[in-house]
Design a protein around this motif. Structure first.
Motif, PDB file in Angstrom:
ATOM      1  N   GLY A  97      -4.105   7.316   0.172  1.00 60.06           N
ATOM      2  CA  GLY A  97      -4.302   5.999   0.728  1.00 60.06           C
ATOM      3  C   GLY A  97      -5.905   5.589   0.823  1.00 60.06           C
ATOM      4  O   GLY A  97      -6.201   4.405   0.763  1.00 60.06           O
ATOM      5  N   GLU A 140      -4.523   1.936   5.258  1.00 58.19           N
ATOM      6  CA  GLU A 140      -4.614   1.151   6.397  1.00 58.19           C
ATOM      7  C   GLU A 140      -5.626   1.654   7.125  1.00 58.19           C
ATOM      8  O   GLU A 140      -6.740   0.494   7.584  1.00 58.19           O
ATOM      9  CB  GLU A 140      -3.674   0.807   7.201  1.00 58.19           C
ATOM     10  N   THR A 174       0.143   5.517   3.381  1.00 55.78           N
ATOM     11  CA  THR A 174       0.099   4.225   3.873  1.00 55.78           C
ATOM     12  C   THR A 174      -0.749   4.106   4.953  1.00 55.78           C
ATOM     13  O   THR A 174      -1.696   3.130   4.980  1.00 55.78           O
ATOM     14  CB  THR A 174       1.510   3.545   4.046  1.00 55.78           C
TER      15      THR A 174
END
Length: 377
Positions: free
Chosen positions: A268, A245, A241
């Motif tokens: 990610g 981001e 995650t």
């Protein structure tokens, strides 16, 4: 693609590690010195015990993985491939430990070193962050052979293996810089020729990952004066995650290629590349294979042959030639690091860009390019 044998062994070992974790020990000998582990037992579905009295000549290896554990399709899994190769070629038996954090490194190192049933011929420690623990463990067990990847432990019973990550990352920088200034599309990704940024996502901020960053930045600068590198460190090798981001921020700021050196966090980055229709570079393994659901955005990977270090250290022990007290550095010249194009879209990279990458490789090996191993910031 990975061979059926490799996939079979990975699934088997990973499943066993999960069962051990449920029993309160994620691999490694039990507290009483017994087996209590996912030791290799061949393909016949046996119970994992060697059934011997310790007098046979089988070589036994205990391996302590870095944080993040197996299943990262990157650094730890690359190390495991070295174990698999040694098992297939030499018939070794092995036992795997997946510490939940740095605080458990000493525990597992010492359990293997002190075990007598079985007795381990080599204890492999994977990752620079095991260096401090091994510096304390190795002198306590002077008759035990150890190896470590990504840092140097200056003890006569420790073989240290380093990689010139900056050299392989330089090639990734050349590739990123040239792609970013070219109108290129393949798979689910596309570049923006007007972009002035590419990105680098690191896991834990450390000298090793800084070498990746330094080489990448130098390669981009070598390829073009028109592209800058945006950098972000997530602080973990197991935070997809956070990786997503960080990469989304880069893509939305204009980057069209992002390179990661972040273990499982890098998944990610691949997710963000698909979301934004941009490109990503993998690390440690050919991640267009190990993360094949993202192969349509993975142009290339900087393969770091951790498997070679693990395999060679085992081979040396078998030959009674443990390289304790020495440091082996693996770079482009020894194929310790490589730029490997993605299985699905890598062959679509324009020939002139591939040539530029190849020429840079030759120049580094010849000593005509001096690649920095530290960053300027």
């Amino acid at each position: 693609m990975a061979s059926d044998f490799e996939r079979r062994r990975f699934i088997k070992a990973a499943s066993a590690a999960g069962l051990i974790g449920l029993a309160g020990c994620s691999g490694g000998p039990s507290e009483d010195g017994g087996d209590g582990s996912n030791e290799s037992d061949g393909e016949d579905g046996g119970d994992g015990s060697d059934g011997s009295d310790g007098s046979d000549s089988t070589t036994r290896v205990g391996i302590v993985y870095s944080d993040g554990g197996l299943g990262d399709n990157s650094f730890n899994d690359a190390a495991q491939q070295g174990i698999f190769r040694a098992e297939e070629e030499f018939g070794i038996e092995y036992n795997e430990a997946e510490p939940e954090g740095a605080g458990e490194f000493s525990q597992f190192q010492q359990r293997y070193a002190s075990s007598t049933d079985p007795d381990y011929d080599l204890v492999s420690t994977i990752g620079f962050n095991q260096g401090d623990a091994l510096s304390e463990t190795a002198p306590q067990y002077s008759d035990q052979d150890f190896m470590i990847v990504d840092t140097v432990v200056d003890e006569p019973n420790v073989a240290s293996y380093l990689f010139r990550e900056e050299e392989g990352s330089f090639l990734m920088g050349v590739l990123a810089g040239r792609l970013s200034t070219t109108d290129f599309s393949a798979g689910e990704g596309a570049t923006d020729p007007d972009s002035t940024n590419v990105g680098f996502v690191g896991g834990v901020d450390s000298p090793v990952i800084r070498r990746f960053q330094a080489g990448f930045e130098a390669g981009v600068d070598y390829a073009t004066d028109d592209v800058d590198v945006i950098t972000s460190y997530v602080g973990s090798y197991a935070d997809p995650t956070g990786g997503q981001e960080a990469a989304l921020s880069m893509y939305q700021s204009g980057a069209d290629v992002v390179y990661h050196a972040a273990g499982a966090t890098g998944v990610g980055v691949f997710q963000a590349a698909q979301e934004e229709g941009r490109f990503a570079f993998g690390v440690d393994q050919d991640q267009s294979v190990s993360e094949e659901s993202f192969a349509d955005v993975i142009v290339a990977s900087m393969v770091k042959r951790v498997d070679t270090a693990v395999y060679e250290s085992i081979s040396n022990v078998i030959d009674d030639n443990h390289q304790g007290g020495s440091t082996t550095a693996l770079g482009l010249e020894s194929n310790g690091v490589e730029c490997v194009y993605g299985q699905e879209i890598g062959d679509q990279v324009p020939e002139e860009i591939r040539t530029a990458v190849s020429d840079a490789r030759d120049a580094i090996i010849a000593g005509d390019i001096d690649v920095p191993d530290t960053t300027s910031n």
